[in-house]
Design a protein around this motif. Structure first.
Motif, PDB file in Angstrom:
ATOM      1  N   PHE A   1      42.718  51.348  33.691  1.00  0.00           N
ATOM      2  CA  PHE A   1      41.549  50.784  33.023  1.00  0.00           C
ATOM      3  C   PHE A   1      41.585  49.268  33.153  1.00  0.00           C
ATOM      4  CE2 PHE A   1      38.799  49.592  29.495  1.00  0.00           C
ATOM      5  CZ  PHE A   1      37.815  50.572  29.502  1.00  0.00           C
ATOM      6  N   SER A   2      42.761  48.680  32.954  1.00  0.00           N
ATOM      7  CA  SER A   2      42.911  47.224  33.090  1.00  0.00           C
ATOM      8  C   SER A   2      42.734  46.787  34.530  1.00  0.00           C
ATOM      9  CB  SER A   2      44.285  46.790  32.581  1.00  0.00           C
ATOM     10  OG  SER A   2      44.417  46.986  31.195  1.00  0.00           O
ATOM     11  N   PHE A   3      43.383  47.506  35.456  1.00  0.00           N
ATOM     12  CA  PHE A   3      43.356  47.068  36.847  1.00  0.00           C
ATOM     13  C   PHE A   3      41.990  47.261  37.489  1.00  0.00           C
ATOM     14  CE2 PHE A   3      47.989  47.293  36.447  1.00  0.00           C
ATOM     15  CZ  PHE A   3      48.315  46.076  37.018  1.00  0.00           C
ATOM     16  N   GLY A   4      41.373  48.422  37.247  1.00  0.00           N
ATOM     17  CA  GLY A   4      40.061  48.651  37.836  1.00  0.00           C
ATOM     18  C   GLY A   4      39.050  47.634  37.362  1.00  0.00           C
ATOM     19  N   ASN A   5      38.952  47.456  36.050  1.00  0.00           N
ATOM     20  CA  ASN A   5      38.007  46.488  35.504  1.00  0.00           C
ATOM     21  C   ASN A   5      38.388  45.064  35.866  1.00  0.00           C
ATOM     22  OD1 ASN A   5      36.378  48.428  34.263  1.00  0.00           O
ATOM     23  ND2 ASN A   5      37.653  48.479  32.436  1.00  0.00           N
ATOM     24  N   GLY A   6      39.687  44.776  35.842  1.00  0.00           N
ATOM     25  CA  GLY A   6      40.134  43.417  36.151  1.00  0.00           C
ATOM     26  C   GLY A   6      39.781  42.995  37.560  1.00  0.00           C
ATOM     27  N   ILE A   7      40.005  43.883  38.532  1.00  0.00           N
ATOM     28  CA  ILE A   7      39.691  43.550  39.920  1.00  0.00           C
ATOM     29  C   ILE A   7      38.183  43.403  40.111  1.00  0.00           C
ATOM     30  CG2 ILE A   7      39.801  44.355  42.315  1.00  0.00           C
ATOM     31  CD1 ILE A   7      42.402  45.837  41.517  1.00  0.00           C
ATOM     32  N   MET A   8      37.426  44.359  39.578  1.00  0.00           N
ATOM     33  CA  MET A   8      35.972  44.317  39.750  1.00  0.00           C
ATOM     34  C   MET A   8      35.350  43.095  39.084  1.00  0.00           C
ATOM     35  SD  MET A   8      34.880  46.741  41.660  1.00  0.00           S
ATOM     36  CE  MET A   8      34.754  48.495  42.048  1.00  0.00           C
ATOM     37  N   GLN A   9      35.730  42.826  37.850  1.00  0.00           N
ATOM     38  CA  GLN A   9      35.113  41.734  37.113  1.00  0.00           C
ATOM     39  C   GLN A   9      35.514  40.366  37.634  1.00  0.00           C
ATOM     40  OE1 GLN A   9      36.442  42.622  33.142  1.00  0.00           O
ATOM     41  NE2 GLN A   9      34.777  44.060  32.728  1.00  0.00           N
ATOM     42  N   ASN A  10      36.779  40.217  38.066  1.00  0.00           N
ATOM     43  CA  ASN A  10      37.311  38.880  38.342  1.00  0.00           C
ATOM     44  C   ASN A  10      37.601  38.601  39.817  1.00  0.00           C
ATOM     45  OD1 ASN A  10      37.724  38.052  35.417  1.00  0.00           O
ATOM     46  ND2 ASN A  10      38.915  39.946  35.496  1.00  0.00           N
ATOM     47  N   PHE A  11      37.837  39.636  40.624  1.00  0.00           N
ATOM     48  CA  PHE A  11      38.114  39.440  42.044  1.00  0.00           C
ATOM     49  C   PHE A  11      36.865  39.652  42.902  1.00  0.00           C
ATOM     50  CE2 PHE A  11      42.926  40.715  42.079  1.00  0.00           C
ATOM     51  CZ  PHE A  11      43.182  39.748  41.131  1.00  0.00           C
TER      52      PHE A  11
END
Length: 522
Positions: A350-360
């Motif tokens: 949940f952290s990695f999927g959203n983190g990559i999409m939102q910030n990368f």
């Protein structure tokens, strides 16, 4: 050179040559003082201190380019070699996983970095609209740290470095491969475990799993799949497939050979604890089959069977739920939190999927996976992929200078699919079959992310790559150990170079490596 600096360098030389050399005091060793370190462009040394454990060493802390923090550890009894240790997740604090392999005790000068930003390893908010931070994280920080640390090491000991290595797992595995691809002169051999090399692919995988587990991203109390369903599926496929390798031990030698279909567990009538709802089956298939677009085309790898009930398996990485959260603060073996608070999240994906999409990829903190269909994702993620992904199978520049690469992954890894490891290795060999001379893959049955699980998972990969680099003999197998509660060996098994698989002889002790042989026919 002034008298003080001359004396410092004399002591450094005495430590290298030994106390018996003419003019050396019996207690001579490198001293921790700024005078023994050269001034390097764009590098600031913050502190230099003597540290007694786990082996006497000089700890040098510094900053490169004003943002890339590093810690270089220079042992009193130097073996003439250098190793850089990788990080985990989004990094965010100085990490050096070579220390797990006892790099300091073995006499290596060793370094780690935060890759240019500060934060919890599950938090990617630092990358929002910050291209420099992304480039540092993607590849540049490791390169600059390696170059800086090697220059400081050579100056400190006044002696060339005999060999330079990199060891890492997860993000560290990706750092190892990226270094070999982009900066082939940096390291003579690398060990890359469970590598995170395709960040935009992982984001697709995580996003579709999150859509299946938490259809409403604002309701994260518990996933569609819970611990009971995970246990049901695991026990069901083990009942069918555990004995395929000649041993019923809860370990699948190669889970690809297990043809169990989770849809066979779907309830025909009312839901019960002995069957799965249609929604649960769909969520399981999102994990096992991998992400697909609206036309049914595969977008990335799925996960093989394994880790459904493991402590470091599905509930940590893929399913979870806030109702099941504990307070141990663990992330992965050898990777801490850096003192930062963990983001509120039901699972690591949940952290990695959203983190990559939102910030990368989208640089939008309000991006949500709800109703996201991946229709334009390939174009949307192209810029991030160019910086972050290390998927090029052409490693010829690294190999041309004698570089060696040891790849490894647990088959029960629920953070980075073992199928992705196999896929990349097969791409490398398809590009150039002779790459098998310098690049070997070891798939570890029953092993979770980097370490742990029912299979034997302890291997000192630093020792393995050093042996390979020194002898020139590529390993056909390595021995993985179980460790007891006091971290002492409690049996082991061989792990064979892919595609060979360890075969049980049908008679011996299942924890004796001599009871197995590597069968290339599997």
């Amino acid at each position: 050179m002034n008298t003080k600096v001359t004396k410092a360098y004399q002591l450094v030389a005495c430590a290298v040559l030994g106390a018996s050399a003419i003019g050396c005091p019996s207690h001579a060793r490198p001293i921790c003082a700024n005078q023994t370190l050269p001034e390097l462009p764009d590098v600031s040394i913050a502190s230099v201190a003597e540290v007694p454990a786990p082996a006497p060493h000089c700890k040098v802390s510094g900053v490169i380019g004003g943002k890339i923090n590093f810690e270089l550890l220079l042992p009193e009894n130097w073996n003439g070699k250098f190793v850089m240790g990788g990080g985990g997740g989004f990094v965010g604090s100085v990490m050096n996983t070579s220390l797990i392999d006892g790099s300091l005790q073995l006499g290596y000068a060793t370094v780690g970095t935060d890759t240019g930003h500060q934060g919890h390893p599950a938090d990617a908010s630092w990358a929002l609209n910050d291209l420099e931070a992304l480039v540092n994280f993607g590849h540049l920080a490791v390169h600059r740290t390696a170059v800086t640390a090697k220059a400081l090491t050579k100056a400190f000991y006044e002696k060339p470095i005999a060999r330079s290595y990199f060891t890492g797992c997860s993000r560290g595995g990706g750092q190892a491969i990226m270094s070999a691809m982009r900066y082939p002169e940096d390291f003579d051999a690398v060990a890359a475990g469970a590598y995170a090399v395709d960040w935009t692919g992982i984001a697709v995988q995580a996003t579709q799993i999150n859509q299946a587990m938490y259809p409403d991203p604002n309701n994260i109390e518990e996933a569609v799949i819970g611990p009971e369903a995970q246990a049901l599926v695991e026990s069901s496929y083990l009942a069918v497939c555990d004995g395929l390798d000649g041993l019923e031990d809860g370990i699948l030698n190669d889970p690809r050979k297990c043809g169990f279909d989770v849809a066979s567990l779907q309830c025909e009538g009312d839901n019960s604890e002995d069957c799965l709802s249609a929604r649960e089956v769909a969520a399981f298939k999102a994990v096992y089959d991998g992400p697909k677009n609206s036309d049914g085309d595969s977008l990335y790898y799925g996960f093989p069977f394994g880790g459904e009930t493991a402590e470091g398996g599905w509930s940590r990485w893929l399913t979870g739920g806030m109702k099941y959260q504990d307070d141990d603060g663990s992330f992965q073996e050898g990777v801490g939190s850096g003192g930062f608070d963990e983001p509120v999240s039901p699972s690591a994906f949940f952290s990695f999927g959203n983190g990559i999409m939102q910030n990368f990829v989208y640089h939008d903190p309000n991006w949500t996976y709800e109703n996201f269909d991946f229709g334009t994702y390939a174009q949307d993620s192209a810029a991030a992929a160019e910086t972050l992904n290390a998927t090029n199978p052409d490693l010829s520049a690294y190999r041309a200078r004698g570089g060696k690469m040891l790849l490894y992954s647990g088959w029960s890894d629920n953070a980075q699919s073992g199928l992705a490891m196999v896929g990349y290795y097969e791409d490398v060999l398809a590009h150039d079959p002779s790459a098998a001379d310098d690049i070997r893959l070891f798939m570890m049955p029953g092993v979770e992310h980097c370490f742990g699980g029912p299979g034997p998972s302890w291997v000192n990969f630093l020792v393995e790559i050093d042996k390979w680099a020194e002898t020139g003999e590529a390993p056909d197998h390595i021995t993985a150990l179980w460790l007891d509660d006091s971290a002492q060996p409690a049996g082991g098994r061989p792990v064979c170079a892919y595609p060979s698989v360890a075969q049980y002889d049908g008679r011996g002790d299942p924890r004796d490596p001599a009871s197995f042989n590597c069968d290339a026919g599997n």
